[in-house]
Design a protein around this motif. Sequence first.
Motif, short mmCIF file in Angstrom:
data_model
loop_
_atom_site.label_atom_id
_atom_site.label_comp_id
_atom_site.label_asym_id
_atom_site.label_seq_id
_atom_site.Cartn_x
_atom_site.Cartn_y
_atom_site.Cartn_z
N PHE A 13 141.75 91.20 -15.17
CA PHE A 13 142.63 90.57 -14.17
C PHE A 13 142.55 88.89 -14.38
N ALA A 14 141.71 88.49 -15.25
CA ALA A 14 141.42 87.08 -15.26
C ALA A 14 142.16 86.64 -16.56
N GLU A 15 142.43 87.41 -17.54
CA GLU A 15 143.02 87.10 -19.00
C GLU A 15 144.26 86.19 -18.64
N LYS A 16 145.20 86.57 -18.15
CA LYS A 16 146.19 85.68 -17.62
C LYS A 16 145.86 84.35 -17.19
N PHE A 17 145.04 84.16 -16.09
CA PHE A 17 144.77 83.05 -15.46
C PHE A 17 144.25 81.99 -16.40
N TYR A 18 143.45 82.50 -17.42
CA TYR A 18 142.47 81.63 -18.25
C TYR A 18 143.25 81.12 -19.33
N HIS A 19 144.35 81.64 -19.60
CA HIS A 19 145.56 80.94 -20.60
C HIS A 19 146.62 80.14 -19.66
N ASP A 20 146.42 80.04 -18.48
CA ASP A 20 147.75 79.49 -17.54
C ASP A 20 147.36 78.24 -17.71
N THR A 21 148.62 77.27 -17.94
CA THR A 21 148.58 75.97 -17.93
C THR A 21 148.13 75.29 -16.73
N ARG A 22 148.13 75.73 -15.52
CA ARG A 22 147.32 75.16 -14.55
C ARG A 22 146.08 75.20 -14.66
N TRP A 23 145.31 76.27 -15.17
CA TRP A 23 143.80 76.27 -15.03
C TRP A 23 143.42 75.41 -16.38
N ILE A 24 144.23 75.40 -17.33
CA ILE A 24 143.92 74.56 -18.59
C ILE A 24 143.97 73.01 -18.18
#
Length: 106
Positions: free
Chosen positions: A4-15
Motif C-alpha cells: 500500500f505504501a509503494e506509490k506513496f514513497y515514489h510520489d513527488t510530495r513525499w520526495i
Amino acid sequence: MKDFAEKFYHDTRWIKCRQAYIDKRILHDGGMCEICHEDLGYIVHHKITLTADNINDPEISLNHDNLQYVCHNCHNRIDHFGSGEKSKARCGFTADGQPFIYQSPP
C-alpha cells in the motif's frame, strides 16, 4: 516496503517532504541521527507508522512533526509494530546492546 505504501514513497510530495526534512536536520545539527546523536542520519522515519488507513492523511504522512532522521542501526532497533498488524517474533537490543526477542502485540 508494504504494497500500500509503494506509490506513496515514489510520489513527488513525499520526495520533496523527505528532502526538506533532511535539509532542515542538516542545518540543525549536520544531519546527525535524532536517536543516538552519534551517526549521520540515513532514513527519514515516520514516528506514527504508516498504515493503509492513515497513509493519505498528510498530517501523518507528510508532517515534519511525525518524522525523524535516524541512522540505519537506530532505525533497525525501532519497534515497527505501532501499526497494530500481527507479526512474527523479532529481535531487538537492550540499552546496553544485549539482544532479545520480542513479540508483536496480538
